[in-house]
Design a protein around this motif. Structure first.
Motif, short mmCIF file in Angstrom:
data_model
loop_
_atom_site.label_atom_id
_atom_site.label_comp_id
_atom_site.label_asym_id
_atom_site.label_seq_id
_atom_site.Cartn_x
_atom_site.Cartn_y
_atom_site.Cartn_z
N SER A 187 33.67 44.41 43.95
CA SER A 187 33.65 42.96 44.07
C SER A 187 34.96 42.46 44.66
O SER A 187 36.05 42.78 44.18
CB SER A 187 33.40 42.32 42.71
N SER A 188 34.84 41.70 45.72
CA SER A 188 36.01 41.08 46.35
C SER A 188 36.01 39.57 46.19
O SER A 188 36.94 38.91 46.63
CB SER A 188 36.04 41.43 47.85
N LEU A 189 34.95 39.02 45.56
CA LEU A 189 34.84 37.59 45.30
C LEU A 189 34.49 37.37 43.84
O LEU A 189 33.89 38.24 43.19
CB LEU A 189 33.76 36.95 46.19
N ALA A 190 34.87 36.24 43.32
CA ALA A 190 34.55 35.90 41.93
C ALA A 190 33.05 35.69 41.77
O ALA A 190 32.38 35.18 42.68
CB ALA A 190 35.32 34.66 41.50
N TRP A 191 32.53 36.04 40.61
CA TRP A 191 31.09 35.97 40.40
C TRP A 191 30.57 34.55 40.43
O TRP A 191 29.43 34.29 40.82
CB TRP A 191 30.72 36.62 39.06
N TYR A 192 31.39 33.56 40.03
CA TYR A 192 30.91 32.19 39.98
C TYR A 192 30.71 31.59 41.37
O TYR A 192 30.08 30.55 41.50
CB TYR A 192 31.86 31.33 39.16
N LEU B 212 20.39 36.90 43.70
CA LEU B 212 20.42 37.44 42.35
C LEU B 212 20.98 38.86 42.36
O LEU B 212 21.80 39.23 41.50
CB LEU B 212 19.01 37.43 41.75
N ILE B 213 20.56 39.67 43.34
CA ILE B 213 21.11 41.02 43.47
C ILE B 213 22.59 40.96 43.79
O ILE B 213 23.40 41.75 43.27
CB ILE B 213 20.33 41.79 44.56
N LEU B 214 22.96 40.01 44.64
CA LEU B 214 24.37 39.84 45.00
C LEU B 214 25.21 39.48 43.78
O LEU B 214 26.36 39.94 43.64
CB LEU B 214 24.49 38.75 46.07
N LEU B 215 24.64 38.69 42.88
CA LEU B 215 25.36 38.33 41.66
C LEU B 215 25.64 39.55 40.81
O LEU B 215 26.76 39.72 40.28
CB LEU B 215 24.53 37.31 40.87
N PHE B 216 24.67 40.45 40.68
CA PHE B 216 24.89 41.67 39.90
C PHE B 216 25.95 42.56 40.55
O PHE B 216 26.74 43.21 39.86
CB PHE B 216 23.58 42.43 39.74
N LEU B 217 25.97 42.59 41.89
CA LEU B 217 26.99 43.40 42.57
C LEU B 217 28.38 42.83 42.34
O LEU B 217 29.36 43.60 42.23
CB LEU B 217 26.68 43.44 44.07
N GLN B 218 28.50 41.52 42.27
CA GLN B 218 29.81 40.92 42.07
C GLN B 218 30.35 41.14 40.67
O GLN B 218 31.55 40.94 40.42
CB GLN B 218 29.74 39.41 42.35
N LEU B 219 29.49 41.54 39.75
CA LEU B 219 29.95 41.85 38.39
C LEU B 219 30.57 43.23 38.30
O LEU B 219 31.11 43.60 37.25
CB LEU B 219 28.77 41.74 37.41
N ILE B 220 30.48 44.03 39.38
CA ILE B 220 31.08 45.37 39.39
C ILE B 220 32.49 45.25 39.97
O ILE B 220 32.66 44.95 41.16
CB ILE B 220 30.23 46.33 40.25
N PRO B 221 33.54 45.46 39.18
CA PRO B 221 34.91 45.22 39.67
C PRO B 221 35.34 46.17 40.79
O PRO B 221 36.21 45.83 41.59
CB PRO B 221 35.76 45.41 38.41
N GLN B 222 34.77 47.37 40.85
CA GLN B 222 35.20 48.34 41.86
C GLN B 222 34.84 47.91 43.28
O GLN B 222 35.47 48.36 44.25
CB GLN B 222 34.57 49.71 41.59
#
Length: 436
Positions: free
Chosen positions: A164-169, A152-162
Motif C-alpha cells: 500500500s502506497s496510499l491511505a485506505w481512507y 472494493l478489491i482495491l480497498l482490501f489491497l490498501q490494507l496490506i502495508p507491504q
C-alpha cells in the motif's frame, strides 16, 4: 359458405355430406361424409375426420360410416373425464408450471373448504426490500457493477502495508459516498412501491357474506368469495363472471392495464349462473365447484369446468375477468373469485421486482473490464522495468535504500511493485461512473 368460430369455412356443395362440429377447447374437429383423402381407397359413405389443430401436419383419418353428430356448444353438460383430460390436462402437462399446483379446485361460498388448499390472499407485494434485508440486498446488487467491485478489491489491497502506497481512507470515503447515494435512491423508489402496495391492498370492494353485501378490503378477499363490481370499478381479482345487469349477462370491460388496448371487450356468463341475476338468496346458496388450470401468465387462454347440481359446464377465457380490468357500461356484475393476489394473471406477468440492468449498465461493465485489463498491462510493464532496473542498477542504491526484510530477491520486489502501481493508478477507473 358457413363461417366457423375459428375462421374456418365449410362449403355447402356436395350432396349427402353430413358434417358436425365438435368443440374441443381451442380447436374444432370436423366430421363429414365423402371419399377419403389421397392414398386411401374411395369408399361410398366413408367419413374422414380432420382436426383443425393439426392442419399444418395434414393428418387425415378414415372411418367407416357413422351417424350424424349434432353441433355441440360449451354449455352442454360434458362428461368430466373426457372434457378435462382432452382440454386441460394435456395443456397443463405440456406447459411447465412454476408453482407446484397442478390444478385449482374451489367451491363457491365456502372459505373453510378453500382454506385447506393454502391459496394466497388477495394482497400483493411489488417492493423488493424491508427493514432487515435492505442493506445486504442493496449492497449485493450494487457490487454486481464492476466499478464498485473494483474499488472494493482495491480497498482490501490498501490494507496490506507491504504494497500500500496510499491511505485506505482515500478509497473508502469516495466508495461510501457512491454506495450511499445509490442506496438512498433505491430506498426512496422502494418506499414508493410500499406506499402503492398499501393503497391497492386497502381498496374497498363489495363482497357477499352470509347473505348480505358488505364492504371489505381487497387484501381480505379469498378464493371462492363472490364479489359485486359496479360501473367504472377496478376488478379486484381474477373472477368467473356469474351474472350482470346487462341482457344475456354481458359485461363490458377495459383491459388497458393488461394489454394497453382501450377498446372495450365483452364477457358473458354461462346461462346456469346468469339466471341468478342479483338475487342475493340464490347467490348465497350457490355452491358450484370449479376445477381449472393452475395459475399462469396466459392472457388468451383459460380452461376449466364448473360443476353445479351434478352437471358440468365448460369454462374458457371468455367467462373470466382478470384483475386490473375496469368495468364499463355495466351497472353491476357478480363474480366468483378464482385467482387472488400473486396468482392473478397481471401479477404472474409482472413477476418479482428485480435489479435493473440496463444497456448502459452492461456497456459500463464492458468499459470497466477493458480499463482494468489495460491497467493490469501497464502495471505488468512497469513491474518488468523495475525487475530489469533492480538487476542492473538497483544494487548500487541498496546501501542507501536497503530492501525490507520481507524482500528477498528482485522477483519478490517486482511482484510487490506491481500491486503498488495497481493502487497508485486506481484513478484510471472513475469511481463515480455509475452515479446518475
Amino acid at each position: 359458405m358457413k363461417q366457423l368460430g375459428g375462421g374456418e369455412q365449410i362449403s355447402e356443395k356436395g350432396r349427402g355430406r353430413k358434417r358436425a362440429l365438435w368443440g374441443r377447447g381451442r380447436g374444432v374437429a370436423l366430421l363429414w361424409a365423402g371419399p377419403c383423402g389421397s392414398g386411401a381407397p374411395a369408399q361410398k359413405g366413408a367419413l374422414r375426420w380432420r382436426s383443425l389443430e393439426t392442419t399444418a401436419a395434414r393428418r387425415w383419418w378414415c372411418f367407416s360410416e357413422m351417424k350424424y353428430i349434432k353441433p355441440l356448444i360449451s354449455e352442454i353438460q360434458w362428461n368430466y373425464n373426457w372434457n378435462y383430460s382432452a382440454m386441460s390436462l394435456l395443456d397443463r402437462q405440456s406447459e411447465g408450471r412454476q408453482s407446484g399446483e397442478q390444478e385449482r379446485y374451489l367451491q363457491a361460498n365456502n372459505r373453510e373448504f378453500n382454506s385447506l388448499f393454502g391459496y394466497p390472499n388477495n394482497s400483493i407485494k411489488t417492493s423488493k426490500y424491508n427493514a432487515l434485508n435492505f442493506l445486504p440486498m442493496n449492497l449485493f446488487e450494487q457490487f454486481q457493477r464492476l466499478a464498485n467491485a473494483y474499488f472494493l478489491i482495491l480497498l482490501f489491497l490498501q490494507l496490506i502495508p507491504q504494497i500500500s502506497s496510499l491511505a485506505w481512507y482515500t478509497t473508502v470515503i469516495p466508495l461510501m459516498v457512491v454506495l450511499s447515494i445509490t442506496a438512498v435512491k433505491d430506498g426512496i423508489d422502494d418506499m414508493k412501491r410500499h406506499k402503492n402496495d398499501n393503497q391497492v391492498n386497502n381498496r374497498s370492494v363489495l363482497v357477499l357474506m352470509n347473505g348480505r353485501i358488505v364492504t371489505d378490503k381487497w387484501m381480505n378477499i379469498q378464493v371462492g368469495d363472490i364479489i359485486k363490481l359496479e360501473n367504472n370499478q377496478l376488478v379486484t381479482a381474477d373472477i368467473l363472471l356469474l351474472s350482470s345487469s346487462e341482457p344475456y349477462s354481458l359485461t363490458y370491460i377495459e383491459t388497458a392495464e393488461l394489454d394497453g388496448e382501450t377498446n372495450l371487450k365483452v364477457k358473458q356468463a354461462i346461462s346456469v349462473t346468469s339466471d341468478m341475476e342479483d338475487n342475493l338468496k340464490l347467490l348465497s346458496a350457490f355452491d358450484g365447484e370449479v376445477r381449472c388450470e393452475s395459475p399462469n401468465n396466459r392472457l388468451d387462454r383459460f380452461t376449466g369446468t364448473l360443476t353445479y347440481k351434478g352437471k358440468n359446464y365448460i369454462l374458457n377465457h371468455d367467462r373470466l375477468i382478470f384483475r386490473g380490468c375496469v368495468i364499463r357500461n355495466t351497472d353491476w356484475c357478480y363474480g366468483l373469485v378464482v385467482f387472488t393476489g400473486p396468482d392473478t394473471k397481471v401479477m404472474q406477468n409482472g413477476g418479482k421486482s428485480a435489479f435493473k440492468r440496463t444497456h448502459i449498465d452492461h456497456l459500463m461493465n464492458v468499459l470497466v473490464l477493458w480499463i482494468f485489463l489495460f491497467l493490469c498491462g501497464m502495471c505488468f510493464i512497469l513491474a518488468i522495468g523495475h525487475y530489469i532496473w533492480e538487476n542492473k542498477k538497483g544494487y548500487y542504491f541498496r546501501d542507501f535504500l536497503p530492501w525490507k526484510e520481507y524482500v528477498s530477491s528482485s522477483v519478490v520486489s517486482s511482484v510487490l511493485i506491481f500491486w503498488s502501481y495497481f493502487i497508485i493508478l486506481n484513478t484510471m477507473v472513475p469511481i463515480s461512473l455509475y452515479v446518475r
